[in-house]
Design a protein around this motif. Structure first.
Motif, PDB file in Angstrom:
ATOM      1  N   LEU A  10      -4.550  -1.014  -4.390  1.00 33.33           N
ATOM      2  CA  LEU A  10      -4.796  -2.559  -4.923  1.00 33.33           C
ATOM      3  C   LEU A  10      -3.968  -3.381  -4.059  1.00 33.33           C
ATOM      4  O   LEU A  10      -4.417  -4.364  -3.731  1.00 33.33           O
ATOM      5  CB  LEU A  10      -4.126  -2.632  -6.316  1.00 33.33           C
ATOM      6  N   GLN A  11      -2.971  -3.014  -3.304  1.00 31.75           N
ATOM      7  CA  GLN A  11      -1.901  -3.754  -2.352  1.00 31.75           C
ATOM      8  C   GLN A  11      -2.730  -4.103  -1.303  1.00 31.75           C
ATOM      9  O   GLN A  11      -2.426  -5.173  -0.441  1.00 31.75           O
ATOM     10  CB  GLN A  11      -0.813  -3.187  -2.482  1.00 31.75           C
ATOM     11  N   GLY A  12      -3.677  -3.102  -0.807  1.00 30.36           N
ATOM     12  CA  GLY A  12      -4.541  -3.657   0.271  1.00 30.36           C
ATOM     13  C   GLY A  12      -5.643  -4.362   0.261  1.00 30.36           C
ATOM     14  O   GLY A  12      -6.651  -4.805   1.147  1.00 30.36           O
ATOM     15  N   THR A  13      -6.175  -4.855  -1.175  1.00 28.64           N
ATOM     16  CA  THR A  13      -7.157  -5.720  -1.614  1.00 28.64           C
ATOM     17  C   THR A  13      -6.706  -7.177  -1.227  1.00 28.64           C
ATOM     18  O   THR A  13      -5.453  -7.677  -1.477  1.00 28.64           O
ATOM     19  CB  THR A  13      -7.627  -5.598  -2.837  1.00 28.64           C
ATOM     20  N   ASP A  14      -7.540  -8.282  -1.156  1.00 30.24           N
ATOM     21  CA  ASP A  14      -7.234  -9.470  -1.067  1.00 30.24           C
ATOM     22  C   ASP A  14      -7.039 -10.529  -2.397  1.00 30.24           C
ATOM     23  O   ASP A  14      -6.442 -11.100  -2.396  1.00 30.24           O
ATOM     24  CB  ASP A  14      -8.138 -10.234  -0.179  1.00 30.24           C
ATOM     25  N   ILE A  15      -8.154 -10.029  -3.228  1.00 32.43           N
ATOM     26  CA  ILE A  15      -8.151 -10.929  -4.778  1.00 32.43           C
ATOM     27  C   ILE A  15      -8.407  -9.790  -5.622  1.00 32.43           C
ATOM     28  O   ILE A  15      -9.221  -8.881  -5.559  1.00 32.43           O
ATOM     29  CB  ILE A  15      -9.288 -11.759  -4.372  1.00 32.43           C
ATOM     30  N   ARG A  16      -7.550 -10.071  -6.911  1.00 29.93           N
ATOM     31  CA  ARG A  16      -7.623  -8.989  -8.085  1.00 29.93           C
ATOM     32  C   ARG A  16      -8.139  -9.614  -9.326  1.00 29.93           C
ATOM     33  O   ARG A  16      -7.382 -10.394  -9.594  1.00 29.93           O
ATOM     34  CB  ARG A  16      -6.188  -8.494  -7.810  1.00 29.93           C
ATOM     35  N   VAL A  17      -8.879  -8.879  -9.837  1.00 29.11           N
ATOM     36  CA  VAL A  17      -9.250  -9.117 -11.056  1.00 29.11           C
ATOM     37  C   VAL A  17      -8.914  -7.996 -12.118  1.00 29.11           C
ATOM     38  O   VAL A  17      -9.458  -7.030 -11.689  1.00 29.11           O
ATOM     39  CB  VAL A  17     -10.680  -9.614 -11.311  1.00 29.11           C
ATOM     40  N   SER A  40       3.838   1.037  -0.601  1.00 32.30           N
ATOM     41  CA  SER A  40       4.260   0.278  -1.739  1.00 32.30           C
ATOM     42  C   SER A  40       6.111  -0.202  -1.390  1.00 32.30           C
ATOM     43  O   SER A  40       6.149  -1.370  -1.659  1.00 32.30           O
ATOM     44  CB  SER A  40       4.283   0.712  -3.109  1.00 32.30           C
ATOM     45  N   THR A  41       6.545   0.475  -0.823  1.00 29.73           N
ATOM     46  CA  THR A  41       8.209   0.125  -0.600  1.00 29.73           C
ATOM     47  C   THR A  41       8.089  -1.021   0.692  1.00 29.73           C
ATOM     48  O   THR A  41       9.051  -1.568   0.692  1.00 29.73           O
ATOM     49  CB  THR A  41       8.830   1.420  -0.224  1.00 29.73           C
ATOM     50  N   VAL A  42       7.082  -1.071   1.499  1.00 23.28           N
ATOM     51  CA  VAL A  42       6.944  -2.265   2.328  1.00 23.28           C
ATOM     52  C   VAL A  42       6.124  -3.479   1.850  1.00 23.28           C
ATOM     53  O   VAL A  42       6.469  -4.418   1.882  1.00 23.28           O
ATOM     54  CB  VAL A  42       6.139  -1.715   3.613  1.00 23.28           C
ATOM     55  N   ARG A  43       4.932  -3.134   1.316  1.00 23.42           N
ATOM     56  CA  ARG A  43       4.120  -4.252   0.767  1.00 23.42           C
ATOM     57  C   ARG A  43       4.381  -4.888  -0.315  1.00 23.42           C
ATOM     58  O   ARG A  43       4.121  -5.945  -0.566  1.00 23.42           O
ATOM     59  CB  ARG A  43       2.623  -3.691   0.895  1.00 23.42           C
ATOM     60  N   GLN A  87       7.139  -5.591  -1.941  1.00 23.57           N
ATOM     61  CA  GLN A  87       8.260  -6.809  -1.807  1.00 23.57           C
ATOM     62  C   GLN A  87       7.604  -7.902  -1.341  1.00 23.57           C
ATOM     63  O   GLN A  87       8.115  -9.013  -1.176  1.00 23.57           O
ATOM     64  CB  GLN A  87       9.407  -6.450  -1.470  1.00 23.57           C
ATOM     65  N   ARG A  88       6.571  -7.921  -0.595  1.00 26.70           N
ATOM     66  CA  ARG A  88       5.882  -9.009   0.460  1.00 26.70           C
ATOM     67  C   ARG A  88       4.916  -9.604  -0.530  1.00 26.70           C
ATOM     68  O   ARG A  88       4.680 -10.796  -0.187  1.00 26.70           O
ATOM     69  CB  ARG A  88       5.427  -8.568   1.617  1.00 26.70           C
ATOM     70  N   GLN A  89       4.455  -8.949  -1.610  1.00 23.90           N
ATOM     71  CA  GLN A  89       3.420  -9.661  -2.242  1.00 23.90           C
ATOM     72  C   GLN A  89       3.913 -10.099  -3.586  1.00 23.90           C
ATOM     73  O   GLN A  89       3.088 -11.052  -4.408  1.00 23.90           O
ATOM     74  CB  GLN A  89       2.268  -8.564  -2.650  1.00 23.90           C
ATOM     75  N   ILE A  90       4.842  -9.706  -4.264  1.00 24.92           N
ATOM     76  CA  ILE A  90       5.594 -10.295  -5.463  1.00 24.92           C
ATOM     77  C   ILE A  90       7.154 -10.380  -5.186  1.00 24.92           C
ATOM     78  O   ILE A  90       7.636  -9.724  -4.357  1.00 24.92           O
ATOM     79  CB  ILE A  90       5.441  -9.259  -6.761  1.00 24.92           C
ATOM     80  N   PRO A  91       7.939 -11.003  -5.965  1.00 22.57           N
ATOM     81  CA  PRO A  91       9.121 -11.349  -5.897  1.00 22.57           C
ATOM     82  C   PRO A  91      10.026  -9.768  -5.760  1.00 22.57           C
ATOM     83  O   PRO A  91       9.601  -8.924  -6.484  1.00 22.57           O
ATOM     84  CB  PRO A  91       9.839 -12.097  -7.164  1.00 22.57           C
ATOM     85  N   LEU A 102       1.056  -9.876  -9.265  1.00 27.12           N
ATOM     86  CA  LEU A 102       0.253  -8.707  -8.658  1.00 27.12           C
ATOM     87  C   LEU A 102      -1.195  -8.972  -8.689  1.00 27.12           C
ATOM     88  O   LEU A 102      -1.732  -8.223  -7.701  1.00 27.12           O
ATOM     89  CB  LEU A 102       0.640  -7.213  -9.438  1.00 27.12           C
ATOM     90  N   ILE A 103      -1.559  -9.407  -9.734  1.00 25.04           N
ATOM     91  CA  ILE A 103      -3.134  -9.720  -9.902  1.00 25.04           C
ATOM     92  C   ILE A 103      -3.252 -11.322 -10.226  1.00 25.04           C
ATOM     93  O   ILE A 103      -2.544 -11.805 -10.592  1.00 25.04           O
ATOM     94  CB  ILE A 103      -3.839  -8.991 -11.129  1.00 25.04           C
TER      95      ILE A 103
END
Length: 266
Positions: A122-129, A151-154, A156-160, A184-185
């Motif tokens: 999911l973290q590799g996708t651009d828009i999430r529904v 996930s330990t890298v991405r 924290q860059r996508q959510i607080p 996240l979504i």
């Protein structure tokens, strides 16, 4: 179009729909699924008629992560694909969007379980529904494992970071509403309608200039870790050439003539 016994591929207009298709195992990752996913990303990149990608799961689930039975040494289905892994040892990471970013926008349509490796993809996708009963989470630590899909890298860059660490360190499930609340979504919709919503978003993207869409996506990711000064400079490098395209001229002309634009990737 490609596909395997655990990954179906179909076209919806200018959208390529990739469906994780192993419902009896909540679409747990298998070798046929990973090979099919990778081939799907490549197909989308190489076919200029494809303007967007939707990733979803069959049978009311998105993806329950890695097949733990296989990980425990009980074998993984699809041994006939082993040669593909030998030829490209990173194929599984590319399939999971850890080492690969398609140039076309990727929209996730989630129903049911989207946990462990599912949340990593999911973290590799651009828009999430997601449907309102969807479940998210990184359960690896509860099994004594490490979420090595990025996930330990991405995350924290996508959510607080505080939310990223809680998700990573507790291994607890998150509802769709909670996942939306932490960013996240992006959309929570009635159960059973996530794919419809994702396709509707894809149609909005498909109506835009494809060269502009791809350049915008590339710029967002390219500049994410840059300083603002460097990022703004890089943005000009991506953006100015778009103004010289025939598509840019067509967009302005269509607006003036009050008609839908006809873009030709030129």
């Amino acid at each position: 179009m490609g596909g395997t016994e655990h990954l179906t591929v179909q076209r919806e207009g200018a959208t390529l729909v990739l469906t994780l298709n192993r419902p009896e195992a909540r679409n747990a990752l298998s070798l046929p699924m990973l090979v099919g996913l990778y081939d799907g990303w490549v197909e989308a990149d190489e076919d200029d008629a494809i303007r967007s990608i939707v990733l979803t799961g069959a049978g009311g689930a998105f993806c329950a992560g890695m097949d733990l039975k296989a990980l425990a040494g009980k074998g993984m289905e699809g041994e006939q694909y082993r040669d593909r892994l030998k030829a490209d040892p990173d194929l599984h990471w590319k399939a999971m969007l850890r080492h690969h970013r398609p140039r076309k926008p990727v929209i996730a349509a989630v129903e049911g379980y989207c946990v462990a490796g599912g949340t990593e993809i999911l973290q590799g996708t651009d828009i999430r529904v997601a449907g309102e009963s969807a479940t998210f989470g990184l359960f690896e630590v509860k099994r004594g494992l490490f979420p090595i899909g990025g996930s330990t890298v991405r995350l924290q860059r996508q959510i607080p970071r505080t939310h990223a660490l809680e998700m990573l360190l507790t291994g607890r499930p998150y509802s769709a509403r909670e996942a939306a609340g932490i960013g996240l979504i992006g959309h929570v919709v009635p159960d059973g309608t996530a794919l419809d919503k994702a396709l509707a978003v894809a149609e909005q993207i498909n109506a835009c200039g494809p060269l502009a869409v791809e350049a915008v996506k590339a710029s967002v990711y390219e500049t994410a870790e840059m300083t603002e000064t460097d990022g703004l400079a890089a943005e000009l490098g991506r953006g100015w050439p778009i103004f010289d395209t025939a598509d840019a001229k067509e967009g302005s002309r269509a607006f003036a003539e009050k008609r839908p634009p006809v873009y030709r990737r030129a």
